[in-house]
Design a protein around this motif. Structure first.
Motif, PDB file in Angstrom:
ATOM      1  N   VAL A   6       7.380  -4.013  15.074  1.00  0.00           N
ATOM      2  CA  VAL A   6       8.596  -4.559  14.581  1.00  0.00           C
ATOM      3  C   VAL A   6       8.041  -6.312  14.262  1.00  0.00           C
ATOM      4  O   VAL A   6       8.438  -6.676  13.193  1.00  0.00           O
ATOM      5  CB  VAL A   6       9.530  -4.622  15.475  1.00  0.00           C
ATOM      6  CG1 VAL A   6      10.676  -5.845  15.059  1.00  0.00           C
ATOM      7  CG2 VAL A   6      10.292  -3.351  15.659  1.00  0.00           C
ATOM      8  N   ASP A   7       7.287  -6.746  15.048  1.00  0.00           N
ATOM      9  CA  ASP A   7       6.578  -7.909  14.834  1.00  0.00           C
ATOM     10  C   ASP A   7       5.556  -8.130  13.734  1.00  0.00           C
ATOM     11  O   ASP A   7       5.091  -9.283  13.368  1.00  0.00           O
ATOM     12  CB  ASP A   7       6.252  -8.727  16.089  1.00  0.00           C
ATOM     13  CG  ASP A   7       7.303  -8.999  17.102  1.00  0.00           C
ATOM     14  OD1 ASP A   7       8.540  -9.187  16.536  1.00  0.00           O
ATOM     15  OD2 ASP A   7       7.095  -9.239  18.322  1.00  0.00           O
ATOM     16  N   ARG A  36      14.522  -3.401  15.546  1.00  0.00           N
ATOM     17  CA  ARG A  36      14.631  -3.858  14.153  1.00  0.00           C
ATOM     18  C   ARG A  36      15.978  -4.741  14.220  1.00  0.00           C
ATOM     19  O   ARG A  36      15.696  -5.773  13.451  1.00  0.00           O
ATOM     20  CB  ARG A  36      14.503  -2.923  13.274  1.00  0.00           C
ATOM     21  CG  ARG A  36      12.713  -2.488  12.970  1.00  0.00           C
ATOM     22  CD  ARG A  36      12.671  -1.508  11.742  1.00  0.00           C
ATOM     23  NE  ARG A  36      13.207  -2.328  10.607  1.00  0.00           N
ATOM     24  CZ  ARG A  36      13.498  -1.754   9.485  1.00  0.00           C
ATOM     25  NH1 ARG A  36      13.176  -0.328   9.403  1.00  0.00           N
ATOM     26  NH2 ARG A  36      13.669  -2.516   8.422  1.00  0.00           N
ATOM     27  N   GLU A  37      16.861  -4.037  14.344  1.00  0.00           N
ATOM     28  CA  GLU A  37      18.131  -4.765  14.425  1.00  0.00           C
ATOM     29  C   GLU A  37      18.311  -5.961  15.336  1.00  0.00           C
ATOM     30  O   GLU A  37      18.904  -7.133  14.751  1.00  0.00           O
ATOM     31  CB  GLU A  37      19.298  -3.822  14.821  1.00  0.00           C
ATOM     32  CG  GLU A  37      19.535  -2.563  13.694  1.00  0.00           C
ATOM     33  CD  GLU A  37      20.667  -1.726  14.168  1.00  0.00           C
ATOM     34  OE1 GLU A  37      21.470  -2.125  14.952  1.00  0.00           O
ATOM     35  OE2 GLU A  37      20.646  -0.491  13.767  1.00  0.00           O
ATOM     36  N   THR A  43      16.805 -13.521  13.888  1.00  0.00           N
ATOM     37  CA  THR A  43      16.168 -14.114  12.589  1.00  0.00           C
ATOM     38  C   THR A  43      17.244 -14.991  11.833  1.00  0.00           C
ATOM     39  O   THR A  43      17.266 -16.007  11.613  1.00  0.00           O
ATOM     40  CB  THR A  43      15.489 -13.360  11.732  1.00  0.00           C
ATOM     41  OG1 THR A  43      14.160 -12.651  12.461  1.00  0.00           O
ATOM     42  CG2 THR A  43      14.619 -14.199  10.563  1.00  0.00           C
ATOM     43  N   LYS A  44      18.271 -14.123  11.633  1.00  0.00           N
ATOM     44  CA  LYS A  44      19.546 -14.978  10.868  1.00  0.00           C
ATOM     45  C   LYS A  44      20.153 -15.819  11.594  1.00  0.00           C
ATOM     46  O   LYS A  44      20.696 -16.857  11.169  1.00  0.00           O
ATOM     47  CB  LYS A  44      20.474 -13.739  10.485  1.00  0.00           C
ATOM     48  CG  LYS A  44      19.819 -12.488   9.640  1.00  0.00           C
ATOM     49  CD  LYS A  44      20.948 -11.710   9.168  1.00  0.00           C
ATOM     50  CE  LYS A  44      20.380 -10.584   8.169  1.00  0.00           C
ATOM     51  NZ  LYS A  44      21.344  -9.522   8.157  1.00  0.00           N
ATOM     52  N   ARG A  45      20.260 -15.712  13.112  1.00  0.00           N
ATOM     53  CA  ARG A  45      21.064 -16.854  13.840  1.00  0.00           C
ATOM     54  C   ARG A  45      19.960 -17.864  14.341  1.00  0.00           C
ATOM     55  O   ARG A  45      20.737 -18.929  14.589  1.00  0.00           O
ATOM     56  CB  ARG A  45      21.440 -16.116  15.143  1.00  0.00           C
ATOM     57  CG  ARG A  45      22.403 -15.095  14.763  1.00  0.00           C
ATOM     58  CD  ARG A  45      23.557 -14.978  15.539  1.00  0.00           C
ATOM     59  NE  ARG A  45      24.658 -13.991  15.275  1.00  0.00           N
ATOM     60  CZ  ARG A  45      25.757 -14.428  15.372  1.00  0.00           C
ATOM     61  NH1 ARG A  45      26.119 -15.421  15.656  1.00  0.00           N
ATOM     62  NH2 ARG A  45      26.802 -13.454  14.880  1.00  0.00           N
TER      63      ARG A  45
END
Length: 67
Positions: A6-7, A36-37, A43-45
Motif C-alpha cells: 500500500v505504501d 488502501r482506504e 492522506t486526504k485529511r
C-alpha cells in the motif's frame, strides 16, 4: 507485507506473492482494501505545514548532542 504494498515500498517478489494470495485468500483481499482506504482517508485529511526554522534548529542541535 500488505502495508509495504500500500505504501509502494514492496519488492517485485512481494507484489507477485500478494497477487497470488489475493486470488485465493478472502481475508487478504479485505485487509488490502481496508489498508488502501485508510491510507487514502489519512492522506486526504493530513495537512502539510512547515515547521518554524527555530524548531528545526533546536531539534537538529539536540540530535547532535546525542551523537
Amino acid at each position: 507485507m500488505i502495508q509495504l504494498i500500500v505504501d509502494g515500498e514492496a519488492t517485485e517478489q512481494q507484489l507477485a506473492r500478494l497477487k497470488d494470495n489475493l486470488e485465493t485468500c478472502r481475508p487478504c483481499i479485505e485487509m488490502y482494501h481496508l489498508e488502501r482506504e485508510v491510507k487514502e482517508l489519512l492522506t486526504k485529511r493530513m495537512e502539510k505545514k512547515c515547521c518554524p526554522d527555530q524548531l528545526i534548529a533546536t531539534i537538529k542541535s539536540k540530535i547532535l548532542t546525542f551523537s
